[in-house]
Design an enzyme around this catalytic site. Sequence first.
Site, PDB file in Angstrom:
ATOM      1  N   LEU A  26      64.763  62.969   1.003  1.00  0.00           N
ATOM      2  CA  LEU A  26      65.743  62.152   0.396  1.00  0.00           C
ATOM      3  C   LEU A  26      66.678  61.331   0.960  1.00  0.00           C
ATOM      4  O   LEU A  26      67.721  61.996   1.463  1.00  0.00           O
ATOM      5  CB  LEU A  26      66.420  63.141  -0.704  1.00  0.00           C
ATOM      6  N   THR A  27      66.318  60.023   0.851  1.00  0.00           N
ATOM      7  CA  THR A  27      67.408  59.140   1.832  1.00  0.00           C
ATOM      8  C   THR A  27      68.685  59.162   1.190  1.00  0.00           C
ATOM      9  O   THR A  27      68.818  58.714   0.045  1.00  0.00           O
ATOM     10  CB  THR A  27      66.729  57.816   1.851  1.00  0.00           C
ATOM     11  N   ALA A  58      64.652  60.889   5.749  1.00  0.00           N
ATOM     12  CA  ALA A  58      63.789  60.145   6.698  1.00  0.00           C
ATOM     13  C   ALA A  58      64.899  59.695   7.920  1.00  0.00           C
ATOM     14  O   ALA A  58      65.892  59.289   7.760  1.00  0.00           O
ATOM     15  CB  ALA A  58      63.407  58.645   6.378  1.00  0.00           C
ATOM     16  N   HIS A 174      56.280  60.041   8.496  1.00  0.00           N
ATOM     17  CA  HIS A 174      56.353  59.199   7.373  1.00  0.00           C
ATOM     18  C   HIS A 174      55.316  58.061   7.508  1.00  0.00           C
ATOM     19  O   HIS A 174      55.800  57.053   7.886  1.00  0.00           O
ATOM     20  CB  HIS A 174      57.728  58.584   7.201  1.00  0.00           C
ATOM     21  N   ASN A 177      55.051  54.853   1.359  1.00  0.00           N
ATOM     22  CA  ASN A 177      55.809  54.104   1.002  1.00  0.00           C
ATOM     23  C   ASN A 177      56.424  52.783   1.476  1.00  0.00           C
ATOM     24  O   ASN A 177      57.420  52.291   1.382  1.00  0.00           O
ATOM     25  CB  ASN A 177      57.136  54.993   0.849  1.00  0.00           C
ATOM     26  N   TYR A 179      56.378  51.437   4.455  1.00  0.00           N
ATOM     27  CA  TYR A 179      57.052  51.577   5.620  1.00  0.00           C
ATOM     28  C   TYR A 179      55.827  51.537   6.962  1.00  0.00           C
ATOM     29  O   TYR A 179      54.831  51.036   6.400  1.00  0.00           O
ATOM     30  CB  TYR A 179      57.961  52.788   5.950  1.00  0.00           C
ATOM     31  N   ASN A 234      57.231  48.124  -2.324  1.00  0.00           N
ATOM     32  CA  ASN A 234      57.399  47.193  -1.066  1.00  0.00           C
ATOM     33  C   ASN A 234      55.612  46.757  -0.677  1.00  0.00           C
ATOM     34  O   ASN A 234      55.490  46.580   0.462  1.00  0.00           O
ATOM     35  CB  ASN A 234      57.919  47.482   0.251  1.00  0.00           C
TER      36      ASN A 234
END
Length: 347
Positions: A26-27, A58, A174, A177, A179, A234
């Site tokens: 959870l950022t 992250a 990661h 999402n 990235y 994104n």
Amino acid sequence: MTSTLFKSLKLNDTLTLNNRILMAPLTRCMADDDLVPTDTMASYYARRADSGLIISEATIIRPDGQGYPNTPGLFNQAQVDGWKKVTTAVHNAGGKIFAQLWHVGRVAHPYFFGEGDVLAPSAIGVEGTVPRMRDLQYQTPKEASQAQIKQLVHDYANAAKNAIEAGFDGVEIHGANGYLIDQFLHYASNQRQDEYGETPDNMARFALEVVDAVVDAVGGERVGLRLSPGAYFNMAPDNRDKAVFDYLLSQLNNKTLAFVHVGIFDDSMEFDYLGGKASDYIRSLYNGTLVGVGGFTPSTAEAALKDERFDLVAIGRPFIANPDYVSKVKSQQPLTAYSDDMLAELI
């Protein structure tokens, strides 16, 4: 409460989880201005140590991987020492914790790291602004050279070594999402014409090189990987993406990993080119331990485990609202409802 959620799981020869509930990454943007974890973060994570495994927020592998304010790093000694306080607090509370290794790729911004290029698979930008800093527009990235790609692979491995030095039980790469790693895996963001583009095996090459380097650095039993075969954050979808993930997952079946973690915010989402849910698609092709995530309640998580859709279920925002989530669920106490106002609080 006796249920599948509270059965232990032997993740590998050295790590047994007390239950099947993971705390999702959870950022929270909680680090100090030097991206060093704080004492408050140590308290925050320790309060959630009842989960079978915590996946940290992250954590960037090097300065140019930053795209959000005050996200912690794992690329210098001060950051390693800061994380030691966190891992010690979690272990003293009886918990286990993996570090999530992160580079945001084309959604990075030089505001955070000074002069230098924003790197991505291809020079294809995204619309919009940096979260929490809406006056900063995203920039068009530079296509990473093959030398820069090899350096990125090295830096993922180095961050993994730093994570183990900091006391983490393992790492999660990661790769989801929208990235950096995910950008190599989708046609909307990867239009390279070299050995890292055009075909499924080429587009999966960077992800597999990172996995191999991190496994070599810390051991496969300490390595998880998060993936988003369904493009939605994104990232624009492309029917050709499925072939990339078909190939990637086939190759991951030949590797020793702790788990694969579905990168989705809502597990009810369906993707035509995957034939339904991203999680079901991964489950149909990947033979190892699978972590589900995406809006699960205790009852739906229990059902998903019983149906063998997943081996573990990660819980996100409810853990922000309920540091004692596991004990509340186990004793069937009501959960505090999450609200967006809680994002600004460290509770």
